[in-house]
Design a protein around this motif. Structure first.
Motif, PDB file in Angstrom:
ATOM      1  N   MET A  95       0.830  -1.205   0.000  1.00 29.72           N
ATOM      2  CA  MET A  95       0.000   0.000   0.000  1.00 29.72           C
ATOM      3  C   MET A  95       0.864   1.255   0.000  1.00 29.72           C
ATOM      4  SD  MET A  95      -3.047  -1.045   2.671  1.00 29.72           S
ATOM      5  CE  MET A  95      -4.037   0.431   2.327  1.00 29.72           C
ATOM      6  N   SER A  96       0.392   2.288  -0.674  1.00 28.83           N
ATOM      7  CA  SER A  96       1.117   3.565  -0.693  1.00 28.83           C
ATOM      8  C   SER A  96       0.786   4.370   0.553  1.00 28.83           C
ATOM      9  CB  SER A  96       0.735   4.368  -1.935  1.00 28.83           C
ATOM     10  OG  SER A  96      -0.621   4.812  -1.841  1.00 28.83           O
ATOM     11  N   ARG A  97       1.583   5.386   0.821  1.00 30.55           N
ATOM     12  CA  ARG A  97       1.296   6.272   1.956  1.00 30.55           C
ATOM     13  C   ARG A  97      -0.041   6.975   1.770  1.00 30.55           C
ATOM     14  NH1 ARG A  97       6.542   5.995   1.062  1.00 30.55           N
ATOM     15  NH2 ARG A  97       8.067   5.928   2.777  1.00 30.55           N
ATOM     16  N   GLU A 128     -12.184  -5.706   7.545  1.00 29.98           N
ATOM     17  CA  GLU A 128     -11.328  -5.564   6.365  1.00 29.98           C
ATOM     18  C   GLU A 128      -9.997  -4.883   6.650  1.00 29.98           C
ATOM     19  OE1 GLU A 128     -13.534  -3.778   3.206  1.00 29.98           O
ATOM     20  OE2 GLU A 128     -14.990  -5.412   3.103  1.00 29.98           O
ATOM     21  N   THR A 129      -9.931  -4.017   7.664  1.00 28.47           N
ATOM     22  CA  THR A 129      -8.702  -3.243   7.869  1.00 28.47           C
ATOM     23  C   THR A 129      -8.201  -3.206   9.303  1.00 28.47           C
ATOM     24  OG1 THR A 129      -9.884  -1.143   8.264  1.00 28.47           O
ATOM     25  CG2 THR A 129      -9.390  -1.712   5.977  1.00 28.47           C
ATOM     26  N   GLY A 130      -8.958  -3.815  10.237  1.00 30.78           N
ATOM     27  CA  GLY A 130      -8.581  -3.709  11.643  1.00 30.78           C
ATOM     28  C   GLY A 130      -7.194  -4.231  11.946  1.00 30.78           C
ATOM     29  N   VAL A 131      -6.862  -5.414  11.412  1.00 27.94           N
ATOM     30  CA  VAL A 131      -5.555  -6.001  11.694  1.00 27.94           C
ATOM     31  C   VAL A 131      -4.428  -5.129  11.147  1.00 27.94           C
ATOM     32  CG1 VAL A 131      -5.473  -7.417   9.595  1.00 27.94           C
ATOM     33  CG2 VAL A 131      -4.255  -8.158  11.641  1.00 27.94           C
ATOM     34  N   LEU A 132      -4.688  -4.413  10.063  1.00 26.35           N
ATOM     35  CA  LEU A 132      -3.691  -3.525   9.474  1.00 26.35           C
ATOM     36  C   LEU A 132      -3.574  -2.233  10.284  1.00 26.35           C
ATOM     37  CD1 LEU A 132      -1.893  -3.198   6.874  1.00 26.35           C
ATOM     38  CD2 LEU A 132      -3.807  -1.938   5.892  1.00 26.35           C
ATOM     39  N   LEU A 133      -4.713  -1.611  10.548  1.00 27.25           N
ATOM     40  CA  LEU A 133      -4.729  -0.319  11.228  1.00 27.25           C
ATOM     41  C   LEU A 133      -4.093  -0.373  12.607  1.00 27.25           C
ATOM     42  CD1 LEU A 133      -5.706   2.639  11.289  1.00 27.25           C
ATOM     43  CD2 LEU A 133      -7.867   1.809  12.211  1.00 27.25           C
ATOM     44  N   TRP A 134      -4.324  -1.495  13.317  1.00 30.56           N
ATOM     45  CA  TRP A 134      -3.856  -1.566  14.706  1.00 30.56           C
ATOM     46  C   TRP A 134      -2.588  -2.388  14.859  1.00 30.56           C
ATOM     47  CZ3 TRP A 134      -5.882   2.254  17.019  1.00 30.56           C
ATOM     48  CH2 TRP A 134      -7.198   2.659  16.743  1.00 30.56           C
ATOM     49  N   MET A 135      -1.739  -2.402  13.836  1.00 37.42           N
ATOM     50  CA  MET A 135      -0.440  -3.074  13.958  1.00 37.42           C
ATOM     51  C   MET A 135       0.404  -2.486  15.077  1.00 37.42           C
ATOM     52  SD  MET A 135       1.040  -3.867  10.142  1.00 37.42           S
ATOM     53  CE  MET A 135       2.638  -4.376  10.789  1.00 37.42           C
ATOM     54  N   LEU A 183       1.809   3.314  11.536  1.00 43.02           N
ATOM     55  CA  LEU A 183       1.763   2.381  10.412  1.00 43.02           C
ATOM     56  C   LEU A 183       2.615   2.887   9.247  1.00 43.02           C
ATOM     57  CD1 LEU A 183       0.480  -0.252   9.436  1.00 43.02           C
ATOM     58  CD2 LEU A 183      -1.469   1.085   8.622  1.00 43.02           C
ATOM     59  N   ILE A 184       2.571   4.174   8.995  1.00 39.29           N
ATOM     60  CA  ILE A 184       3.377   4.748   7.915  1.00 39.29           C
ATOM     61  C   ILE A 184       4.865   4.650   8.253  1.00 39.29           C
ATOM     62  CG2 ILE A 184       3.966   6.917   6.748  1.00 39.29           C
ATOM     63  CD1 ILE A 184       0.970   7.616   6.904  1.00 39.29           C
ATOM     64  N   ASP A 185       5.220   4.906   9.520  1.00 42.24           N
ATOM     65  CA  ASP A 185       6.611   4.747   9.943  1.00 42.24           C
ATOM     66  C   ASP A 185       7.050   3.285   9.796  1.00 42.24           C
ATOM     67  OD1 ASP A 185       6.812   7.425  10.559  1.00 42.24           O
ATOM     68  OD2 ASP A 185       6.438   7.153  12.708  1.00 42.24           O
ATOM     69  N   GLU A 186       6.138   2.358  10.113  1.00 42.41           N
ATOM     70  CA  GLU A 186       6.453   0.935   9.982  1.00 42.41           C
ATOM     71  C   GLU A 186       6.668   0.571   8.518  1.00 42.41           C
ATOM     72  OE1 GLU A 186       6.981  -3.127  11.226  1.00 42.41           O
ATOM     73  OE2 GLU A 186       7.269  -1.128  12.097  1.00 42.41           O
ATOM     74  N   LYS A 187       5.904   1.150   7.638  1.00 45.48           N
ATOM     75  CA  LYS A 187       6.081   0.917   6.203  1.00 45.48           C
ATOM     76  C   LYS A 187       7.491   1.330   5.777  1.00 45.48           C
ATOM     77  CE  LYS A 187       4.424   2.420   1.654  1.00 45.48           C
ATOM     78  NZ  LYS A 187       4.410   1.064   1.052  1.00 45.48           N
ATOM     79  N   VAL A 188       7.943   2.465   6.266  1.00 44.82           N
ATOM     80  CA  VAL A 188       9.296   2.932   5.949  1.00 44.82           C
ATOM     81  C   VAL A 188      10.328   1.941   6.463  1.00 44.82           C
ATOM     82  CG1 VAL A 188      11.004   4.757   6.389  1.00 44.82           C
ATOM     83  CG2 VAL A 188       8.620   5.368   5.918  1.00 44.82           C
TER      84      VAL A 188
END
Length: 262
Positions: free
Chosen positions: A107-109, A187-194, A239-244
Motif C-alpha cells: 500500500m502507498s502512503r 477488512e482493515t482492523g488487523v492492518l490499522l492496529w499493527m 503504520l506509515i513509519d512501519e512501512k518505511v
C-alpha cells in the motif's frame, strides 16, 4: 457477556456479507484473510462450503473456490475430505504477521492516509452521536469493556479496541454506522492496529477509552470525536513509519537479488 457475543456474531455476519463491486477472487481472499488475521474467524473454525460462501458473498462458485485455494497456499486454511470434511481456519501468528507486513509494503502512503480518513470519519461521527444519546446503561457497558481489556498481548488489545469502537457505534443508534464500523474492522482492523505490537500503544488504547468514556458521560460530543480521531491518527502515523522500516529492511535483499541476476 451478551453484548460481546452479539457483537462477535455481528462481526462474523459482516465477513460473510456481499462484496461491493466486482466479485473477484482476490477480494474474497482478502476479506477472509483479514477476518482470520484479526481473530474474527478463529483457528479450527469451519468455513461455509464453496457453494454457501459464493452465495453469501455474491460471487460465482468458481470465484469462491479460487479464493479458498489461495488461502490454502497461504497456510490460512486446510481442507479435509470425508463425512466431517470441509475447509477449516489454520491461524498462525508468524504467517499472519508476514501477510500483514506484505500488505503494508504493497500500500502507498496515500492509501494508508486515506484509510485513516475513512475510519476516523466513521468512528469519530459514531462517538459524537453516542455522546448525545448514551444512557447510564450504555456508559456502564463501555466501562465494563475497558475493565475486561487484555493489554498483555497485541491480539487481546486489538479485540478490546474493536469491541469498544463497536459498542460506541451501537450506542449511536445508527445501523449504518454500526455496519460500516463492522465492515472496516473486518477488512482493515488487523492492518490499522499493527501498532498494538508495542506495549506503549496498548497502554494508549486504555487512555483513549477513558477519554471517550469521560466525554460521553459529560455529553461532550466534540471531545468524544476528537479523542477518537486522534487515536486513529496516531495509529496510522505509526503504520506509515512501519512501512518505511519494512521497505528499508527489504532493500538490501532486493539489491542482492538484482545483483545475482545481473
Amino acid at each position: 457477556m451478551p453484548h460481546a457475543t452479539a457483537r462477535a456474531d455481528a462481526a462474523r455476519a459482516v465477513v460473510f456479507s456481499p462484496l461491493e463491486g466486482a466479485g473477484r477472487a482476490e477480494l474474497v481472499e482478502q476479506r477472509l484473510t483479514d477476518a482470520i488475521a484479526s481473530g474474527v474467524l478463529r483457528d479450527g473454525e469451519r468455513l461455509p462450503s464453496e457453494a454457501d460462501l459464493a452465495k453469501f458473498l455474491g460471487v460465482a462458485p468458481v470465484t469462491a473456490r479460487e479464493a479458498l485455494v489461495a488461502l490454502r497456499h497461504k497456510g490460512l486454511v486446510r481442507t479435509r475430505r470425508g463425512r466431517d470434511g470441509g475447509s477449516f481456519v489454520t491461524y498462525d501468528d508468524d504467517v499472519s504477521l508476514r501477510l500483514t507486513e506484505e500488505r503494508v509494503r504493497a500500500m502507498s502512503r496515500i492509501e494508508l492516509r486515506d484509510l485513516s480518513l475513512h475510519y476516523a470519519a466513521i468512528a469519530g461521527m459514531a462517538a459524537e452521536v453516542a455522546a448525545d444519546r448514551a444512557s447510564d446503561d450504555d456508559l456502564q457497558s463501555l466501562v465494563e469493556i475497558d475493565a475486561r481489556a487484555d493489554l498483555a498481548s497485541p491480539g487481546g488489545a486489538r479485540r478490546a479496541v474493536g469491541r469498544f469502537q463497536l459498542e460506541v457505534a451501537a450506542i449511536s443508534q445508527s445501523p449504518r454506522l454500526v455496519h460500516e464500523e463492522l465492515r472496516l474492522q473486518a477488512e482493515t482492523g488487523v492492518l490499522l492496529w499493527m501498532c498494538l505490537r508495542e506495549q506503549e500503544y496498548r497502554d494508549r488504547t486504555r487512555e483513549h477509552r477513558l477519554e471517550v468514556i469521560a466525554a460521553i458521560r459529560a455529553a461532550d460530543a466534540a471531545s468524544a470525536r476528537h479523542a477518537t480521531t486522534t487515536h486513529i491518527g496516531s495509529a496510522v502515523e505509526w503504520l506509515i513509519d512501519e512501512k518505511v522500516r519494512l521497505e528499508a529492511a527489504s532493500a538490501p535483499s532486493l539489491a542482492r537479488e538484482e545483483g545475482s541476476t545481473s
